[in-house]
Write an enzyme that holds these catalytic residues in place. Structure first.
Site, PDB file in Angstrom:
ATOM      1  N   GLY A 120       0.792  -1.229   0.000  1.00 38.24           N
ATOM      2  CA  GLY A 120       0.000   0.000   0.000  1.00 38.24           C
ATOM      3  C   GLY A 120       0.820   1.272   0.000  1.00 38.24           C
TER       4      GLY A 120
ATOM      5  N   CYS B 100     -22.892  -6.804 -19.515  1.00 38.56           N
ATOM      6  CA  CYS B 100     -21.747  -7.062 -18.653  1.00 38.56           C
ATOM      7  C   CYS B 100     -20.651  -6.055 -18.984  1.00 38.56           C
ATOM      8  CB  CYS B 100     -21.185  -8.461 -18.909  1.00 38.56           C
ATOM      9  SG  CYS B 100     -22.184  -9.789 -18.263  1.00 38.56           S
TER      10      CYS B 100
END
Lengths: 276, 295
Positions: B45, B281
């Site tokens: 992160g 989709c």
């Protein structure tokens, strides 16, 4: 700590490179706070005081006397050049020696501050409730309902109508903004409250209401408080003990009533006599 | 004259070999990228700065993801590129043709066959495996950019894990609108430590990052940052105890007009002739496969 909440010792702040003779060649004697040898400004030097639990200490002086520098150091807005501030909630240790994480913790939990200008203490575009909630979020509150309850409780105590909780303080009057600041400062039940000119710039009737509010809240919570003001009226109303500062030095200290009724230092005499 | 011929002519002395290095970037650049990637994986992160190279496409068009992909590919890799779920969009098509030509790798449309999936703003519907790498193209790597414009302050806030301003941003959203209105770029905490911008994926895709078996790499070419979520790492969206994180919900009965799926992330479209609203989709190759299976 002798039961004291805060003990400040020899707080000194220099702006400039300093030459070793700065402190000796400034102050009330030379009647200047700029070092004649190197041009360094001695904002305050050798300031010492202590505040006990539930006590309100006043710091008075004209502008430029160094009183706001004292407040700025205690709230970590500036780094003092030397001196110590031992704080009971910090295990009696010197808060100026705290590292970044400890400082943030102190600022979030233990020291509340109300600035003279609301834009310093508040985000004017964040809602009033949000300004209070930011302190709670810093203290890891994660329940919006709970935070809103606490924020509305604090705001209504500070006489902000709860209906205006979700409005930004940008749309509030100066007095209301100061009251939001007060609610925010008290959010995490601090051990020390610093009020830096909390009523300067407000009209007299608003000042009176805010001073009443501060006095009531201070009595309810018993928070140790340092009030910085150039206004003797504010200091007379709120404080039991006071320091008088000039040219960065404490020139007189004692019980507020005594200082105001029977000033010893010529500058204090001048200050008392020139009060409107 | 083809591009290959132009490149060959531009670099004299290369004889008949191509005028560019394998996988476009020179070896030192790739080495830097790999070292920075390793650092990013080691500190989940955390945004690692890197020297973003000049690429044959404009900054802000996926140069970060492309550089990561080019530093990873080798012979034997299979590369897939999607742009908001679609393999056929211009950005994805060009990425695929560039990587396949420069690194001579196979390309695929099927997420199951790919070893590297480079993506812009979506995660494939098909769950990825531990032997696959997902590479994100990131426009804005700094999650605190929304609340703190000064980078120096934002970095200090990361160092102290001081995310109360981001929490306040979410609080304000609830106070004003009654719910958290953040859609794409939903802030997440990685490995219980750093706040991370998951790139503008929909909220739908955020839970797929949590304890995923695959490595996820994020490259921001314009902003010159790389960050990573290693396999099996926690990725938790910021949420309040009384206002939980929710993925997008679609209207009751909404389903893909092509394959009939109602359990995928759907794009809402308007039929230009009839003016009626329909869904398809977002992940086109997943949709194609379902369609085939149904036949």
């Amino acid at each position: 700590m002798n039961g004291m909440v805060l003990q400040v010792e020899g707080l000194t702040k220099l702006y400039g490179r300093g030459c070793g003779r700065c402190v000796a060649s400034t102050g009330p004697g030379p009647a200047d706070n700029t070092c004649p040898h190197c041009g360094t400004v001695v904002a305050c030097a050798g300031v010492s005081f202590e505040v006990g639990p539930g006590e309100v200490l006043g710091v008075v002086g004209e502008s430029g006397s160094g009183k706001s520098t004292v407040a700025a150091c205690l709230s970590f807005d500036t780094e003092p050049s030397s001196g110590a501030a031992r704080f009971a909630r910090f295990g009696g240790r010197d808060i100026f020696a705290a590292d970044a994480a400890e400082r943030r913790r102190l600022r979030d939990f233990d020291i509340g501050i109300v600035y003279q200008t609301p834009q310093q203490g508040l985000d004017l575009d964040v809602t009033a409730g949000g300004n209070v909630a930011e302190r709670l979020l810093a203290a890891e509150w994660r329940h919006i309902g709970g935070m809103r309850d606490r924020a509305s409780q604090l705001l209504s105590r500070a006489e902000i109508p709860v209906s205006r909780m979700d409005e930004a303080p940008r749309h509030f009057s100066g007095g209301m903004r100061q009251r939001v600041q007060l609610a925010r400062a008290l959010a995490n039940r601090p051990a020390l409250l610093i009020l830096d000119e909390p009523t300067t710039g407000l009209d007299v009737s608003v000042q009176a209401r805010i001073l009443d509010l501060i006095r009531d809240i201070q009595r309810e919570t018993g928070v140790a408080t340092v009030v910085i003001s150039h206004d003797l009226g504010v200091v007379r109303l709120l404080t039991e003990r006071a320091l008088v500062m000039r040219h960065g030095r404490v020139v007189e200290a004692g019980l507020t009533d005594q200082i105001l009724e029977d000033p010893q230092h010529p500058y204090t005499q001048l200050l008392v006599n020139s009060a409107v | 004259m083809t591009v290959d011929e132009l490149l060959r002519d531009a670099v004299p002395g290369l004889g008949n070999g191509p005028g560019y290095n394998y996988a476009f970037l020179d070896e030192l650049s790739k080495r830097e990228l790999r070292r920075k990637t390793l650092k990013a994986v080691s500190i989940p992160g955390h945004q690692v700065p890197f020297g973003s190279r000049e690429m044959p496409l404009a900054r802000g068009w996926g140069t970060g993801g492309l550089q990561l992909s080019l530093s990873l590919v080798g012979p034997g890799d299979t590369y897939k590129a999607i742009d908001q779920g679609a393999d056929a969009s211009v950005n994805a098509v060009n990425m695929r043709s560039l990587v396949s030509r420069m690194a001579e790798v196979e390309t695929t449309l099927d997420a199951r066959d790919a070893t590297i999936v480079q993506t812009r703003h979506r995660i494939p519907e098909e769950p990825l495996r531990g032997d696959q790498i997902l590479v994100f193209q990131v426009p804005i790597p700094e999650p605190l950019e929304r609340v703190e414009p000064r980078i120096s302050r934002a970095r200090r806030m990361h160092a102290e894990r001081d995310y109360s301003k981001m929490w306040l941003f979410l609080y304000e959203s609830v106070a004003k609108h009654g719910e958290v209105t953040v859609g794409a770029r939903y802030p997440v905490v990685v490995n219980g430590s750093y706040l991370m911008d998951p790139s503008p994926i929909p909220r739908w895709d955020v839970p797929k990052l949590h304890h995923a078996p695959n490595l996820a790499l994020f490259g921001a070419g314009r902003e010159k940052r790389i960050y990573a979520v290693p396999p099996h790492t926690s990725v938790e969206p910021l949420e309040f105890e009384d206002y939980r994180f929710r993925v997008e919900s679609f209207p009751r009965g909404a389903h893909c007009r092509r394959c009939g799926s109602d359990d995928t992330f759907l794009d809402e479209l308007t039929d230009e002739r009839s003016g009626e609203t329909y869904f398809t989709c977002s992940d086109t190759s997943f949709c194609d496969r379902r369609l085939e299976e149904r036949r």
